[in-house]
Scaffold this motif. Structure first.
Motif, PDB file in Angstrom:
ATOM      1  N   LEU A 192      20.644  56.930  -4.721  1.00  0.00           N
ATOM      2  CA  LEU A 192      21.256  57.461  -3.505  1.00  0.00           C
ATOM      3  C   LEU A 192      21.908  56.353  -2.694  1.00  0.00           C
ATOM      4  N   GLN A 193      21.285  55.176  -2.715  1.00  0.00           N
ATOM      5  CA  GLN A 193      21.863  54.069  -1.952  1.00  0.00           C
ATOM      6  C   GLN A 193      22.785  53.273  -2.860  1.00  0.00           C
ATOM      7  N   MET A 194      23.838  52.726  -2.282  1.00  0.00           N
ATOM      8  CA  MET A 194      24.687  51.857  -3.079  1.00  0.00           C
ATOM      9  C   MET A 194      24.043  50.480  -3.114  1.00  0.00           C
ATOM     10  N   PRO A 195      24.026  49.855  -4.275  1.00  0.00           N
ATOM     11  CA  PRO A 195      23.371  48.548  -4.358  1.00  0.00           C
ATOM     12  C   PRO A 195      24.030  47.539  -3.435  1.00  0.00           C
ATOM     13  N   GLU A 196      23.218  46.742  -2.809  1.00  0.00           N
ATOM     14  CA  GLU A 196      23.742  45.662  -1.956  1.00  0.00           C
ATOM     15  C   GLU A 196      24.131  44.514  -2.879  1.00  0.00           C
ATOM     16  N   THR A 197      25.417  44.273  -3.009  1.00  0.00           N
ATOM     17  CA  THR A 197      25.862  43.284  -3.995  1.00  0.00           C
ATOM     18  C   THR A 197      26.058  41.917  -3.383  1.00  0.00           C
ATOM     19  N   GLY A 198      26.063  41.849  -2.063  1.00  0.00           N
ATOM     20  CA  GLY A 198      26.357  40.579  -1.425  1.00  0.00           C
ATOM     21  C   GLY A 198      27.845  40.321  -1.367  1.00  0.00           C
ATOM     22  N   ARG A 199      28.617  41.205  -1.985  1.00  0.00           N
ATOM     23  CA  ARG A 199      30.076  41.050  -1.935  1.00  0.00           C
ATOM     24  C   ARG A 199      30.623  41.885  -0.799  1.00  0.00           C
ATOM     25  N   PRO A 200      31.824  41.561  -0.338  1.00  0.00           N
ATOM     26  CA  PRO A 200      32.403  42.418   0.673  1.00  0.00           C
ATOM     27  C   PRO A 200      32.638  43.812   0.103  1.00  0.00           C
ATOM     28  N   ASP A 201      32.443  44.806   0.915  1.00  0.00           N
ATOM     29  CA  ASP A 201      32.627  46.182   0.495  1.00  0.00           C
ATOM     30  C   ASP A 201      34.111  46.412   0.211  1.00  0.00           C
ATOM     31  N   ILE A 202      34.428  47.098  -0.910  1.00  0.00           N
ATOM     32  CA  ILE A 202      35.841  47.338  -1.188  1.00  0.00           C
ATOM     33  C   ILE A 202      36.490  48.192  -0.105  1.00  0.00           C
ATOM     34  N   ALA A 203      35.655  48.919   0.652  1.00  0.00           N
ATOM     35  CA  ALA A 203      36.245  49.704   1.740  1.00  0.00           C
ATOM     36  C   ALA A 203      36.942  48.782   2.732  1.00  0.00           C
ATOM     37  N   GLN A 204      36.428  47.546   2.848  1.00  0.00           N
ATOM     38  CA  GLN A 204      37.079  46.594   3.745  1.00  0.00           C
ATOM     39  C   GLN A 204      38.245  45.897   3.078  1.00  0.00           C
ATOM     40  N   LEU A 205      38.118  45.715   1.767  1.00  0.00           N
ATOM     41  CA  LEU A 205      39.187  45.024   1.060  1.00  0.00           C
ATOM     42  C   LEU A 205      40.428  45.889   0.949  1.00  0.00           C
ATOM     43  N   ALA A 206      40.215  47.205   0.815  1.00  0.00           N
ATOM     44  CA  ALA A 206      41.349  48.106   0.710  1.00  0.00           C
ATOM     45  C   ALA A 206      42.014  48.156   2.068  1.00  0.00           C
ATOM     46  N   GLY A 207      43.045  47.367   2.216  1.00  0.00           N
ATOM     47  CA  GLY A 207      43.666  47.169   3.520  1.00  0.00           C
ATOM     48  C   GLY A 207      44.354  48.421   4.015  1.00  0.00           C
ATOM     49  N   GLY A 208      44.452  48.544   5.312  1.00  0.00           N
ATOM     50  CA  GLY A 208      45.151  49.668   5.880  1.00  0.00           C
ATOM     51  C   GLY A 208      46.625  49.402   6.002  1.00  0.00           C
ATOM     52  N   LYS A 209      46.962  48.197   6.413  1.00  0.00           N
ATOM     53  CA  LYS A 209      48.365  47.911   6.665  1.00  0.00           C
ATOM     54  C   LYS A 209      49.031  47.503   5.355  1.00  0.00           C
ATOM     55  N   PRO A 210      50.007  48.300   4.942  1.00  0.00           N
ATOM     56  CA  PRO A 210      50.602  48.013   3.653  1.00  0.00           C
ATOM     57  C   PRO A 210      51.330  46.683   3.608  1.00  0.00           C
TER      58      PRO A 210
END
Ligand code: ADP
Ligand code: MG
Length: 609
Positions: free
Chosen positions: A436-454
């Motif tokens: 149920l929980q997403m593993p804590e990978t120690g990496r930045p979450d891709i939700a943050q990497l996927a930029g909003g500003k094209p």
């Protein structure tokens, strides 16, 4: 032209070129290729207009290669490109397309590179020279570049050369070339100055313009996600998990090889996925579509051609995993959803350098494409918990649980445990295979990497990734890797970069992750030696990936990646633990990896529970 060109073998190209394309995995000529290649093969001049990313390189490189006489070692083709990077890229493309033409030589020449080296290389001879205008002029003046035998000149990215102020140099070069030649000019836009040059120096050119089609696709919700290649797979699975109205998806990629690879990766993550590509027989293709209809499959990973005309009403999502060449392809793709009056979703993955294609699609379809916010790890966990609660509620409602009630009552009495603790233990067991929980990978979450500003560049995370990874090198991880190694999933490769080149593991991981799109979790241990290093990677890397990694550079040094010899691997095992059992794999473990296999790799799978 009569029938539209759908396959490369419909073009009159030499067998070694077709063989190279088959190996690379191009399935169908892009529109600019289909339009230009026959004219160029027939000897006409070309004035070609098409956006970046539409496959212009192969449009001129394939017919140029077709005419090259390998037995002559003088330059027969000259390509002018605006920048050093582009000159290198184009040279590499030539090299790839000519991989089945032994003895073929292409030489990039550009400013900033040592003259001595260049002169030596030119003396050795090359069939194709790709250069920036300034440096080509230099060599023509020094007479170190003899273009008497030139048969084809290509001006690549002409508008960019104009913008960078090279137009006079280009004209000067044009005046110093043999008059008897074929000339092809490619440009993303056609400003007057370029048109003038074309009229002056091209002979009765065929004009090819790949226009953007217009269409209305109003029942389809269109969104885009700005994401770098290495994170696409994670982004895809996250989207599939959280989209409320998800039922089935068609995921579009550019090559046949990519259909196979991505379908496999999705399967490995528990999705009922299969590939659909032009290598598969009609019968197999129909079977895949039938399985998508009857819910045996939920995801089909397809190329444009293979998915043409698919009509499966339950397809709720079209994912443009690789951006399409042009608006027309985009419109065809997204038309696979929103059928039979239903609502549909189209999601477009846009790499940082592809933003212009996004804008072009928006202009042509006259519809804005909204930004997709990738849900965070927490949001995904919430979603999973909600689904879990729902399941439990349904079971409470519909099942006769009296037997289990007795079992639990017995446990409660015997262990003197609170009932909610027992329930928690059961919940833990129930979700073990799909936590149920997403593993804590120690990496930045891709939700943050996927930029909003094209227009913002997506941060390169590989460096941080490695830093976060290294301290986690614990016993469990080592054991797991040892198993992977023994089972042949990992193999040890050798690269020609070591301590003396000032390379660090971070640099190496960064190069491998960025260049080949291999996620860093698939990159195992790296051992640095004086003038080389070894690195553990999946043993079933595709040929394509290996080629890319041969040429990738760290600290200016080509990696020249290859499998480590048994001696090298044995030395490593003595030194570092993993792979202690058994010999290193001589052959890839998963033969059915399907990278080179004709006939595609057809998979069927029971739907996930
Ligand atoms: P352009 O010069 O128009 O910007 P490129 O020639 O650089 O475009 O091609 C863009 C990308 O598309 C490259 O990664 C190339 O390998 C890929 N590509 C080109 N032609 C095809 C094809 N027929 N099928 C699949 N991929 C292709
Ligand atoms: Mg180009």
């Amino acid at each position: 032209m009569t029938a539209p060109i759908e396959r490369f073998d419909q073009l009159d190209l030499q067998a070694p070129i077709l063989a190279a394309l088959a190996e690379i995995g191009y399935e169908t000529p892009s529109p600019i290729q289909a339009a230009c290649i026959p004219h160029l093969l027939a000897g006409h001049d070309i004035l070609g207009e098409a956006q970046t990313g539409t496959g212009k390189t192969a449009a001129f490189a394939l017919p140029a290669l077709d005419r090259v006489d390998i037995s002559k070692r003088n330059p027969q083709v000259l390509v002018l490109a605006p920048t050093r990077e582009l000159a290198i890229q184009v040279s590499e493309a030539f090299q790839r397309y000519a991989s089945k033409m032994p003895g073929f030589h292409v030489l990039p020449i550009y400013g900033g590179q040592s003259m001595v080296v260049q002169l030596r290389q030119l003396q050795r001879g090359a069939h194709v020279v790709v250069g920036t205008p300034g440096r080509v002029m230099d060599h023509i003046e020094r007479k170190s570049l003899n273009l008497d035998g030139l048969s084809t000149l290509v001006l690549d990215e002409a508008d960019e050369m104009l913008r960078m102020g090279f137009i006079d140099d280009v004209e000067w070069i044009l005046q110093h070339l043999p008059a008897e030649r074929q000339t092809a000019l490619f440009s993303a836009t056609m400003p007057d100055a370029i048109r003038r040059v074309a009229h002056r120096y091209l002979r009765d050119p065929k004009e090819v313009k790949i226009k953007a089609a217009t269409a209305t696709v109003s029942t389809i919700r269109q969104r885009f996600l700005q994401i770098a290649g290495a994170h696409k797979l994670d982004a895809l699975t996250r989207i599939l998990e959280v989209e409320d109205d998800f039922d089935a998806a068609i995921v579009f990629v550019r090559t046949k090889t990519a259909t196979v690879e991505l379908a496999e990766k999705l399967e490995a993550r528990g999705y009922a996925a299969a590939c659909l590509n032009g290598d598969m027989t009609q019968q197999l293709r129909e079977r895949v579509i039938e399985q998508l209809k009857n819910k045996t499959l939920d995801i089909v990973v397809a190329t444009d051609v293979a998915a043409r005309g698919i009509d499966v009403p339950r397809v709720s999502h079209v994912i443009n995993f690789d951006i399409p060449y042009d608006t027309e392809a985009y419109v065809h793709r997204i038309g696979r959803t929103g059928r039979a009056g239903r609502a549909g979703n189209a999601i477009l993955f846009v790499a940082p350098r592809e933003t212009h294609l996004l804008r072009q699609i928006e202009r042509a379809t006259r519809q804005p494409i909204e930004l997709l916010k990738l849900p965070s790890r927490e949001a995904v966990a919430d979603k999973r918990v909600a689904a879990f609660r729902q399941q439990v509620a349904e079971v409470l409602e519909s099942e006769d649980l009296s037997f289990f009630v007795d079992v639990i009552a017995g446990m409660e009495a015997q262990h003197d445990t609170e009932i909610h603790e027992i329930a928690a233990a059961l919940a833990f067991l129930a979700q073990k295979d799909r936590p149920l929980q997403m593993p804590e990978t120690g990496r930045p979450d891709i939700a943050q990497l996927a930029g909003g500003k094209p227009d913002a560049r997506t941060p390169r995370d590989t460096r941080e990734t490695r830093q976060a990874r290294e301290p986690r090198e614990n016993r469990g991880e080592i054991l797991e890797r040892r198993r992977d190694y023994a089972e042949g999933r990992l193999a040890r490769y050798r690269i020609d970069v070591g301590r003396e080149h000032m390379a660090s593991p971070k640099d190496i991981v960064g190069a491998i992750a960025n260049e080949a799109g291999i996620e860093s979790r698939f990159i195992g241990q790296i051992n640095l030696f004086e003038d080389y290093s070894t690195v553990e990677l999946p043993s079933d890397l595709s040929n394509d990936t290996i080629q890319i990694l041969r040429r990738a550079r760290v600290r200016q040094q080509p990696l020249n990646l290859r499998l480590a010899s048994p001696e090298e691997a044995a030395r490593e095992r003595g030194r570092s633990g993993p792979g202690g059992r058994g010999a290193p794999p001589k052959k890839p473990f998963r033969k059915e990896g399907g990278f080179d296999r004709p006939g595609g790799d057809f998979k069927s799978r029971k739907p996930k529970p």
